[in-house]
Design a protein around this motif. Sequence first.
Motif, PDB file in Angstrom:
ATOM      1  N   SER A  11       0.826  -1.211   0.000  1.00  0.00           N
ATOM      2  CA  SER A  11       0.000   0.000   0.000  1.00  0.00           C
ATOM      3  C   SER A  11       0.859   1.259   0.000  1.00  0.00           C
ATOM      4  CB  SER A  11      -0.938   0.002   1.211  1.00  0.00           C
ATOM      5  OG  SER A  11      -0.195  -0.092   2.421  1.00  0.00           O
ATOM      6  N   GLU A  12       2.062   1.179   0.578  1.00  0.00           N
ATOM      7  CA  GLU A  12       2.967   2.330   0.572  1.00  0.00           C
ATOM      8  C   GLU A  12       3.485   2.633  -0.827  1.00  0.00           C
ATOM      9  OE1 GLU A  12       4.013   4.380   3.379  1.00  0.00           O
ATOM     10  OE2 GLU A  12       2.113   3.453   3.971  1.00  0.00           O
ATOM     11  N   VAL A  13       3.640   1.597  -1.638  1.00  0.00           N
ATOM     12  CA  VAL A  13       4.090   1.818  -3.014  1.00  0.00           C
ATOM     13  C   VAL A  13       2.996   2.519  -3.817  1.00  0.00           C
ATOM     14  CG1 VAL A  13       5.065   0.746  -5.088  1.00  0.00           C
ATOM     15  CG2 VAL A  13       5.555  -0.231  -2.831  1.00  0.00           C
ATOM     16  N   PHE A  14       1.754   2.169  -3.559  1.00  0.00           N
ATOM     17  CA  PHE A  14       0.656   2.887  -4.215  1.00  0.00           C
ATOM     18  C   PHE A  14       0.616   4.344  -3.756  1.00  0.00           C
ATOM     19  CE2 PHE A  14      -1.179  -1.493  -4.562  1.00  0.00           C
ATOM     20  CZ  PHE A  14      -1.203  -1.544  -5.948  1.00  0.00           C
ATOM     21  N   ALA A  15       0.888   4.581  -2.470  1.00  0.00           N
ATOM     22  CA  ALA A  15       0.873   5.950  -1.942  1.00  0.00           C
ATOM     23  C   ALA A  15       2.094   6.749  -2.382  1.00  0.00           C
ATOM     24  CB  ALA A  15       0.792   5.915  -0.419  1.00  0.00           C
ATOM     25  N   HIS A  16       3.200   6.053  -2.657  1.00  0.00           N
ATOM     26  CA  HIS A  16       4.453   6.705  -3.058  1.00  0.00           C
ATOM     27  C   HIS A  16       4.970   6.010  -4.321  1.00  0.00           C
ATOM     28  CE1 HIS A  16       4.472   8.681   0.865  1.00  0.00           C
ATOM     29  NE2 HIS A  16       4.229   7.497   1.395  1.00  0.00           N
ATOM     30  N   SER A  58       5.412   2.210 -14.177  1.00  0.00           N
ATOM     31  CA  SER A  58       6.442   1.863 -13.196  1.00  0.00           C
ATOM     32  C   SER A  58       5.979   0.765 -12.241  1.00  0.00           C
ATOM     33  CB  SER A  58       6.890   3.103 -12.421  1.00  0.00           C
ATOM     34  OG  SER A  58       5.805   3.672 -11.710  1.00  0.00           O
ATOM     35  N   TRP A  59       4.687   0.787 -11.847  1.00  0.00           N
ATOM     36  CA  TRP A  59       4.212  -0.264 -10.948  1.00  0.00           C
ATOM     37  C   TRP A  59       4.205  -1.613 -11.668  1.00  0.00           C
ATOM     38  CZ3 TRP A  59       0.782  -4.188 -10.313  1.00  0.00           C
ATOM     39  CH2 TRP A  59       0.649  -4.690  -9.013  1.00  0.00           C
ATOM     40  N   ASN A  60       3.732  -1.621 -12.914  1.00  0.00           N
ATOM     41  CA  ASN A  60       3.707  -2.878 -13.665  1.00  0.00           C
ATOM     42  C   ASN A  60       5.117  -3.419 -13.886  1.00  0.00           C
ATOM     43  OD1 ASN A  60       0.917  -3.195 -13.932  1.00  0.00           O
ATOM     44  ND2 ASN A  60       0.835  -1.852 -15.717  1.00  0.00           N
ATOM     45  N   ASP A  61       6.070  -2.523 -14.147  1.00  0.00           N
ATOM     46  CA  ASP A  61       7.458  -2.960 -14.305  1.00  0.00           C
ATOM     47  C   ASP A  61       7.970  -3.567 -13.011  1.00  0.00           C
ATOM     48  OD1 ASP A  61       9.890  -3.311 -15.675  1.00  0.00           O
ATOM     49  OD2 ASP A  61      10.673  -1.424 -14.886  1.00  0.00           O
ATOM     50  N   MET A  62       7.673  -2.916 -11.890  1.00  0.00           N
ATOM     51  CA  MET A  62       8.080  -3.438 -10.591  1.00  0.00           C
ATOM     52  C   MET A  62       7.433  -4.798 -10.325  1.00  0.00           C
ATOM     53  SD  MET A  62       6.926  -3.883  -7.225  1.00  0.00           S
ATOM     54  CE  MET A  62       5.505  -2.798  -7.191  1.00  0.00           C
ATOM     55  N   ALA A  63       6.133  -4.923 -10.598  1.00  0.00           N
ATOM     56  CA  ALA A  63       5.447  -6.189 -10.354  1.00  0.00           C
ATOM     57  C   ALA A  63       6.043  -7.311 -11.197  1.00  0.00           C
ATOM     58  CB  ALA A  63       3.953  -6.042 -10.642  1.00  0.00           C
ATOM     59  N   ARG A  64       6.358  -7.010 -12.432  1.00  0.00           N
ATOM     60  CA  ARG A  64       6.948  -8.035 -13.301  1.00  0.00           C
ATOM     61  C   ARG A  64       8.328  -8.441 -12.804  1.00  0.00           C
ATOM     62  NH1 ARG A  64      10.568  -7.676 -17.220  1.00  0.00           N
ATOM     63  NH2 ARG A  64      10.424  -5.399 -17.273  1.00  0.00           N
ATOM     64  N   ARG A  65       9.175  -7.445 -12.511  1.00  0.00           N
ATOM     65  CA  ARG A  65      10.554  -7.741 -12.127  1.00  0.00           C
ATOM     66  C   ARG A  65      10.646  -8.365 -10.740  1.00  0.00           C
ATOM     67  NH1 ARG A  65      14.574  -4.859 -14.090  1.00  0.00           N
ATOM     68  NH2 ARG A  65      15.791  -6.455 -13.029  1.00  0.00           N
ATOM     69  N   VAL A  66       9.862  -7.840  -9.802  1.00  0.00           N
ATOM     70  CA  VAL A  66      10.028  -8.226  -8.401  1.00  0.00           C
ATOM     71  C   VAL A  66       9.129  -9.386  -8.006  1.00  0.00           C
ATOM     72  CG1 VAL A  66       9.773  -7.403  -6.032  1.00  0.00           C
ATOM     73  CG2 VAL A  66      10.846  -5.931  -7.745  1.00  0.00           C
ATOM     74  N   ILE A  67       7.860  -9.344  -8.407  1.00  0.00           N
ATOM     75  CA  ILE A  67       6.941 -10.407  -7.995  1.00  0.00           C
ATOM     76  C   ILE A  67       6.984 -11.580  -8.971  1.00  0.00           C
ATOM     77  CG2 ILE A  67       4.564 -11.000  -7.404  1.00  0.00           C
ATOM     78  CD1 ILE A  67       4.104  -8.058  -6.691  1.00  0.00           C
ATOM     79  N   VAL A  68       6.727 -11.296 -10.249  1.00  0.00           N
ATOM     80  CA  VAL A  68       6.631 -12.392 -11.225  1.00  0.00           C
ATOM     81  C   VAL A  68       7.984 -13.082 -11.410  1.00  0.00           C
ATOM     82  CG1 VAL A  68       6.117 -12.988 -13.618  1.00  0.00           C
ATOM     83  CG2 VAL A  68       4.657 -11.359 -12.394  1.00  0.00           C
ATOM     84  N   TRP A 123      -1.605  -3.896 -14.049  1.00  0.00           N
ATOM     85  CA  TRP A 123      -2.557  -2.990 -13.393  1.00  0.00           C
ATOM     86  C   TRP A 123      -2.966  -1.931 -14.402  1.00  0.00           C
ATOM     87  CZ3 TRP A 123      -0.994   1.566  -9.849  1.00  0.00           C
ATOM     88  CH2 TRP A 123      -2.144   2.095  -9.225  1.00  0.00           C
ATOM     89  N   THR A 124      -4.258  -1.803 -14.632  1.00  0.00           N
ATOM     90  CA  THR A 124      -4.727  -0.890 -15.676  1.00  0.00           C
ATOM     91  C   THR A 124      -4.569   0.574 -15.306  1.00  0.00           C
ATOM     92  OG1 THR A 124      -6.983  -1.072 -14.799  1.00  0.00           O
ATOM     93  CG2 THR A 124      -6.380  -2.568 -16.594  1.00  0.00           C
ATOM     94  N   ASP A 125      -4.525   0.884 -14.013  1.00  0.00           N
ATOM     95  CA  ASP A 125      -4.413   2.273 -13.564  1.00  0.00           C
ATOM     96  C   ASP A 125      -2.960   2.591 -13.206  1.00  0.00           C
ATOM     97  OD1 ASP A 125      -5.060   4.828 -12.828  1.00  0.00           O
ATOM     98  OD2 ASP A 125      -5.862   4.282 -10.863  1.00  0.00           O
ATOM     99  N   ASP A 126      -2.069   2.443 -14.189  1.00  0.00           N
ATOM    100  CA  ASP A 126      -0.644   2.681 -13.985  1.00  0.00           C
ATOM    101  C   ASP A 126      -0.137   3.539 -15.139  1.00  0.00           C
ATOM    102  OD1 ASP A 126       1.987   2.573 -13.139  1.00  0.00           O
ATOM    103  OD2 ASP A 126       2.363   0.594 -13.981  1.00  0.00           O
ATOM    104  N   PRO A 127      -0.359   4.850 -15.070  1.00  0.00           N
ATOM    105  CA  PRO A 127      -0.066   5.710 -16.222  1.00  0.00           C
ATOM    106  C   PRO A 127       1.393   5.731 -16.650  1.00  0.00           C
ATOM    107  CG  PRO A 127      -0.576   7.027 -14.264  1.00  0.00           C
ATOM    108  CD  PRO A 127      -0.930   5.606 -13.943  1.00  0.00           C
ATOM    109  N   THR A 128       2.334   5.547 -15.708  1.00  0.00           N
ATOM    110  CA  THR A 128       3.751   5.586 -16.074  1.00  0.00           C
ATOM    111  C   THR A 128       4.321   4.207 -16.387  1.00  0.00           C
ATOM    112  OG1 THR A 128       4.583   5.301 -13.806  1.00  0.00           O
ATOM    113  CG2 THR A 128       4.026   7.557 -14.517  1.00  0.00           C
TER     114      THR A 128
END
Length: 199
Positions: free
Chosen positions: A33-38, A120-130, A113-118
């Motif tokens: 949740s902190e990553v969404f906030a920041h 960066s979150w999707n890149d993080m999710a792919r690299r870190v989680i997936v 995530w569809t609400d990721d305009p830059t």
Amino acid sequence: MSLQLIGAGWGRTGTVSLRSALAILGYTPHHMSEVFAHPEQAELFVQAADDPAFDWQRIYADYTATLDWPGCAFWRELADAYPEAKVLLTVRDPAQWFDSYSSTIYRPVALGWTDDPTGSWNDMARRVIVERSLGGEPHDRRQVIDAFRHHNAAVRATIAPERLLVHRVDQGWGPLCEFLGQPVPDQPFPHLNTRGTWE
């Protein structure tokens, strides 16, 4: 500040409830949740995936605990970077965990995530989680469950027993407070973010 507690448990193992519990105990917890906030933190976690000498204070300077992804994907690095910190591995039945994962976070993690305009979150999710946690395969039930089991086994085998608590959130305050050397609060243990209420 410095991390005092490293959450090695994956998302959907009670990390939202524990975030609230740790706040009650006086910690300042980091959680997805902190990553969404920041949103700028997403890029920092990608940098950490590429840099073995990454300075973790760039992310955790204002926190005393970390839970959930993306931090749990770096449990080894964090355990080395903060040698005085204790390690908390939240667990649950692997099949039940997968069912919760597939009905909640699977879509944004595996499909984006569809609400990721830059991006960066999707890149993080792919690299870190997936890639780091799921071994590149976020879809197949057997492989994802195997990755979950392997992760939990690796934490148990690596972290010294006196430094590690393996915890199910249905165990409540007792084991957690004993492990942290904290008195048990005079209020119920939080039970938040169930599958039916997850958004």
